[in-house]
Design a protein around this motif. Sequence first.
Motif, PDB file in Angstrom:
ATOM      1  N   ASN A 182      42.123 -29.420 -10.171  1.00 49.95           N
ATOM      2  CA  ASN A 182      43.068 -28.491  -9.550  1.00 49.95           C
ATOM      3  C   ASN A 182      43.472 -28.995  -8.172  1.00 49.95           C
ATOM      4  OD1 ASN A 182      40.964 -27.809  -7.853  1.00 49.95           O
ATOM      5  ND2 ASN A 182      41.112 -25.623  -8.201  1.00 49.95           N
ATOM      6  N   ASN A 184      38.359 -28.313  -6.150  1.00 52.75           N
ATOM      7  CA  ASN A 184      37.024 -27.719  -6.317  1.00 52.75           C
ATOM      8  C   ASN A 184      36.742 -27.259  -7.744  1.00 52.75           C
ATOM      9  OD1 ASN A 184      38.763 -25.599  -6.380  1.00 52.75           O
ATOM     10  ND2 ASN A 184      37.717 -24.378  -4.829  1.00 52.75           N
ATOM     11  N   SER A 185      37.665 -27.491  -8.641  1.00 57.03           N
ATOM     12  CA  SER A 185      37.412 -27.189 -10.059  1.00 57.03           C
ATOM     13  C   SER A 185      38.209 -28.149 -10.937  1.00 57.03           C
ATOM     14  CB  SER A 185      37.771 -25.741 -10.387  1.00 57.03           C
ATOM     15  OG  SER A 185      39.162 -25.555 -10.316  1.00 57.03           O
ATOM     16  N   SER A 233      34.205 -24.595 -12.609  1.00 58.75           N
ATOM     17  CA  SER A 233      34.213 -24.462 -11.160  1.00 58.75           C
ATOM     18  C   SER A 233      33.109 -25.328 -10.566  1.00 58.75           C
ATOM     19  CB  SER A 233      34.033 -23.003 -10.748  1.00 58.75           C
ATOM     20  OG  SER A 233      32.827 -22.501 -11.271  1.00 58.75           O
ATOM     21  N   ASN A 234      33.267 -25.646  -9.315  1.00 60.77           N
ATOM     22  CA  ASN A 234      32.303 -26.473  -8.586  1.00 60.77           C
ATOM     23  C   ASN A 234      32.064 -27.832  -9.232  1.00 60.77           C
ATOM     24  OD1 ASN A 234      31.824 -24.434  -6.622  1.00 60.77           O
ATOM     25  ND2 ASN A 234      30.529 -23.396  -8.127  1.00 60.77           N
TER      26      ASN A 234
END
Length: 135
Positions: free
Chosen positions: A78, A82-83, A107-108
């Motif tokens: 993204n 961060n994802s 995520s992360n």
Amino acid sequence: MLYEKTKRELERYLSCCFGRGIFYQYLPNVVISEGVFYIAQRTGFYWVIDAIISYQTCPEICDDPSLRHLQFWELKVNKEGNSVSLCCQNTHQITGEDYQAIYEAFSNKSFPLEELALCCAPRLNGIHIYLIQEH
């Protein structure tokens, strides 16, 4: 800085990667191409390989004749970085329109490239995963 070095290294590798037919055993019934192996070693994106493998038994894949033999997967980071999203692209048999048969956001997670295209070819003797350039 290290991430930028890895990104440049991967971009350079992908620009000349053509697939020499070299595969590495990842699991007893899964082989990955030389290109996937190279990227996984440098980025630790084994979680992407594991995700693709895990989807091989889901109805979206098993019940679709066009996905039983060859799948096109796309990994995208993204804008914020961060994802990461992973999707399996498919073409509708009747309308001819492209759609996402599988989509998952992680995520992360991070990845040095903005995107990466992979192929997955389920075979009688197991699953083959390779870069689209190696197809």
